[in-house]
Design a protein around this motif. Sequence first.
Motif, short mmCIF file in Angstrom:
data_model
loop_
_atom_site.label_atom_id
_atom_site.label_comp_id
_atom_site.label_asym_id
_atom_site.label_seq_id
_atom_site.Cartn_x
_atom_site.Cartn_y
_atom_site.Cartn_z
N THR A 1 0.82 -1.16 -0.15
CA THR A 1 0.01 0.01 -0.05
C THR A 1 0.97 1.16 0.27
N VAL A 2 1.98 1.36 0.92
CA VAL A 2 2.71 2.29 0.92
C VAL A 2 3.66 2.45 -0.44
N TYR A 3 3.87 1.27 -0.87
CA TYR A 3 4.77 1.34 -2.17
C TYR A 3 4.14 1.90 -3.10
N THR A 4 2.69 1.76 -3.42
CA THR A 4 1.77 2.12 -4.29
C THR A 4 1.71 3.51 -4.34
N ARG A 5 1.63 4.04 -3.07
CA ARG A 5 1.32 5.38 -2.72
C ARG A 5 2.52 6.41 -3.09
N LEU A 6 3.66 5.70 -2.81
CA LEU A 6 4.87 6.36 -2.85
C LEU A 6 5.21 6.52 -4.51
N LYS A 7 4.84 5.50 -5.23
CA LYS A 7 5.07 5.69 -6.69
C LYS A 7 4.14 6.73 -7.32
N LYS A 8 3.12 7.50 -6.75
CA LYS A 8 2.27 8.44 -7.20
C LYS A 8 2.83 9.79 -6.92
N ILE A 9 3.64 9.86 -6.08
CA ILE A 9 4.25 11.29 -5.66
C ILE A 9 5.49 11.42 -6.81
N PRO A 10 5.46 12.87 -7.27
CA PRO A 10 6.22 13.13 -8.25
C PRO A 10 7.67 13.08 -7.84
N GLN A 11 8.44 12.57 -8.80
CA GLN A 11 9.72 12.23 -8.42
C GLN A 11 10.68 13.27 -7.61
N CYS A 12 10.54 14.47 -8.17
CA CYS A 12 11.04 15.74 -7.47
C CYS A 12 10.88 15.92 -6.00
N LYS A 13 9.58 15.39 -5.55
CA LYS A 13 9.31 15.42 -4.17
C LYS A 13 9.77 14.52 -3.45
N ILE A 14 10.21 13.25 -3.92
CA ILE A 14 10.76 12.02 -3.00
C ILE A 14 12.05 11.94 -3.28
N SER A 15 12.79 12.76 -4.05
CA SER A 15 14.32 12.32 -4.31
C SER A 15 15.10 12.32 -3.18
N PHE A 16 14.88 13.31 -2.37
CA PHE A 16 15.58 13.26 -0.91
C PHE A 16 15.75 12.11 -0.15
N ALA A 17 14.54 12.02 0.05
CA ALA A 17 14.13 10.71 0.84
C ALA A 17 14.42 9.14 0.32
N TYR A 18 14.49 9.28 -1.16
CA TYR A 18 14.69 8.16 -1.97
C TYR A 18 16.02 7.99 -1.84
N ALA A 19 17.13 9.24 -2.14
CA ALA A 19 18.58 8.96 -1.95
C ALA A 19 19.07 8.44 -0.69
N LEU A 20 18.27 9.13 0.57
CA LEU A 20 18.65 8.67 1.63
C LEU A 20 18.55 7.16 1.90
N SER A 21 17.22 6.57 1.44
CA SER A 21 16.91 5.00 1.56
C SER A 21 18.08 4.37 0.95
N VAL A 22 18.34 4.89 -0.56
CA VAL A 22 19.33 3.81 -1.26
C VAL A 22 20.84 4.01 -0.50
N ASP A 23 21.02 5.03 -0.05
CA ASP A 23 22.24 5.26 0.87
C ASP A 23 22.34 4.45 2.07
N THR A 24 21.33 4.42 2.60
CA THR A 24 20.96 3.43 4.18
C THR A 24 21.23 1.91 3.54
N ALA A 25 20.23 1.49 2.60
CA ALA A 25 20.29 0.48 2.04
C ALA A 25 21.52 -0.45 1.61
N LYS A 26 22.40 0.52 1.18
CA LYS A 26 23.82 0.30 0.52
C LYS A 26 24.62 -0.18 1.92
N LYS A 27 24.50 0.58 2.75
CA LYS A 27 25.47 0.58 4.03
C LYS A 27 24.91 -0.68 4.44
N LEU A 28 23.79 -0.99 4.62
CA LEU A 28 23.44 -2.34 5.41
C LEU A 28 23.28 -3.41 4.38
#
Length: 126
Positions: free
Chosen positions: A83-110
């Motif tokens: 449900t959250v995944y589907t909702r996040l996909k609907k938000i414009p990329q320009c609005k989620i780019s910071f949180a996305y990059a933070l998550s990618v960085d965290t996922a890589k570190k882990l």
Amino acid sequence: MKYSIDELFEMLSWNSSEEVQQQGIVEAKKIKNFSVFIRPIESKSMWENCAQIICSKSDSDLERYLPELFLWLQDMAWPGAETVYTRLKKIPQCKISFAYALSVDTAKKLNDKPWLQVLESFAFQA
């Protein structure tokens, strides 16, 4: 009628009847500061309903919670993750780019490959 957060959590649990769960969702949507519904540690039994509450919010309402919402995608088997995944996909990329990059960085570190795979499905570079 006003409900306490404890009462709402009980209502949102999958152990409650469908009717009570729906009533809980309606009442919980009235709460302005809804961070208590982001993967509450009290029980996963309410996560799917919490995801529905959160995902009913506007993009601007969700902006401050985006890093926590991306964390929900760490395990797509978790209740509410789809449900959250589907909702996040609907938000414009320009609005989620910071949180996305933070998550990618965290996922890589882990070295969390399943989470990275989910994040890569957003198909853009931050």
